[in-house]
Scaffold this motif. Structure first.
Motif, PDB file in Angstrom:
ATOM      1  N   SER A 189       0.846  -1.197   0.000  1.00 30.58           N
ATOM      2  CA  SER A 189       0.000   0.000   0.000  1.00 30.58           C
ATOM      3  C   SER A 189       0.879   1.244   0.000  1.00 30.58           C
ATOM      4  N   GLY A 190       0.258   2.366  -0.263  1.00 27.17           N
ATOM      5  CA  GLY A 190       0.993   3.627  -0.268  1.00 27.17           C
ATOM      6  C   GLY A 190       0.088   4.767   0.143  1.00 27.17           C
ATOM      7  N   TRP A 234       3.350  13.368   4.059  1.00 28.01           N
ATOM      8  CA  TRP A 234       3.567  11.927   3.957  1.00 28.01           C
ATOM      9  C   TRP A 234       3.651  11.553   2.480  1.00 28.01           C
ATOM     10  N   ALA A 235       4.538  10.656   2.144  1.00 28.06           N
ATOM     11  CA  ALA A 235       4.620  10.057   0.809  1.00 28.06           C
ATOM     12  C   ALA A 235       5.439   8.786   0.977  1.00 28.06           C
ATOM     13  N   ASN A 236       4.752   7.666   1.190  1.00 28.36           N
ATOM     14  CA  ASN A 236       5.495   6.443   1.450  1.00 28.36           C
ATOM     15  C   ASN A 236       4.769   5.217   0.934  1.00 28.36           C
ATOM     16  N   VAL A 237       5.529   4.150   0.828  1.00 30.58           N
ATOM     17  CA  VAL A 237       5.026   2.847   0.408  1.00 30.58           C
ATOM     18  C   VAL A 237       5.243   1.897   1.578  1.00 30.58           C
ATOM     19  N   PRO A 263       0.578  -9.518   9.152  1.00 27.18           N
ATOM     20  CA  PRO A 263      -0.278  -8.445   9.666  1.00 27.18           C
ATOM     21  C   PRO A 263       0.378  -7.609  10.767  1.00 27.18           C
ATOM     22  N   ASP A 264       1.385  -8.165  11.452  1.00 30.27           N
ATOM     23  CA  ASP A 264       2.039  -7.450  12.544  1.00 30.27           C
ATOM     24  C   ASP A 264       3.436  -6.924  12.214  1.00 30.27           C
ATOM     25  N   ALA A 265       3.973  -7.248  11.058  1.00 27.35           N
ATOM     26  CA  ALA A 265       5.327  -6.814  10.696  1.00 27.35           C
ATOM     27  C   ALA A 265       5.321  -6.212   9.291  1.00 27.35           C
ATOM     28  N   TYR A 266       5.779  -4.970   9.213  1.00 26.60           N
ATOM     29  CA  TYR A 266       5.810  -4.297   7.923  1.00 26.60           C
ATOM     30  C   TYR A 266       7.011  -3.359   7.862  1.00 26.60           C
ATOM     31  N   ILE A 267       7.278  -2.872   6.660  1.00 27.81           N
ATOM     32  CA  ILE A 267       8.346  -1.902   6.452  1.00 27.81           C
ATOM     33  C   ILE A 267       7.781  -0.771   5.600  1.00 27.81           C
ATOM     34  N   ARG A 268       8.186   0.445   5.923  1.00 31.89           N
ATOM     35  CA  ARG A 268       7.779   1.622   5.157  1.00 31.89           C
ATOM     36  C   ARG A 268       9.009   2.265   4.557  1.00 31.89           C
TER      37      ARG A 268
END
Length: 158
Positions: free
Chosen positions: A87-88, A108-111, A117-122
């Protein structure tokens, strides 16, 4: 010129917000949201100005008795969900700048990629989560104060 830009920005935000509400959340791959505050500040202090941040040259008091610029801001946010994992988001906010204009800035401008569901990177531009409420600090009606406390939110203005 400033009033026209503010009016166009506000109407665009309202239209985008109503368009987004018209669609079902589960079906949306792209969503538009808007927020804004139209604030009026008054001061009869003749020796100094009150300004919401240290970055603006004038405020209310010495420069003007009444000001719409001190607390007013408008924002638009576009969120895109390419899949359940990817998502972005892009958020643009127009508020009083150091030169007195209401030029929009990208907040804000990120992907975001979710491994689980509990671990992500931006990756991209985000607001540092240094204080509580960092993700909605500009959305005034989501806060319990008229203005966030200077001691917490304005120690480092940039």
């Amino acid at each position: 010129m400033k009033r026209v830009a503010i009016a166009v920005f506000a109407v665009t935000g309202l239209l985008a917000s109503s368009f987004a509400r018209a669609q079902d959340q589960a079906e949306r791959a792209l969503s538009f949201n808007g927020f804004g505050t139209l604030g009026i500040a008054h001061s009869n202090e003749r020796e100094a100005d009150f300004a919401a941040t240290m970055l603006v040259p004038e405020g209310v008091g010495f420069s003007d008795d009444v000001s719409l610029q001190t607390d007013s801001l408008f924002g638009l946010q576009v969120s895109a969900n390419a899949s359940q994992k990817l998502s972005g988001v892009v958020q643009v906010v127009a508020e009083e700048q150091h030169d007195g204009s209401f030029s929009p800035d990208v907040e804000w401008a990120n992907v975001k990629y979710a491994f689980t569901p509990d671990a992500y990177i931006r990756a991209g531009r985000i607001v540092l989560p240094g204080v509580m409420g960092s993700e909605y600090r500009k959305v005034g009606y989501a806060l319990p104060w008229v203005r966030p406390p200077v001691e917490v939110y304005s120690l480092v203005p940039v």
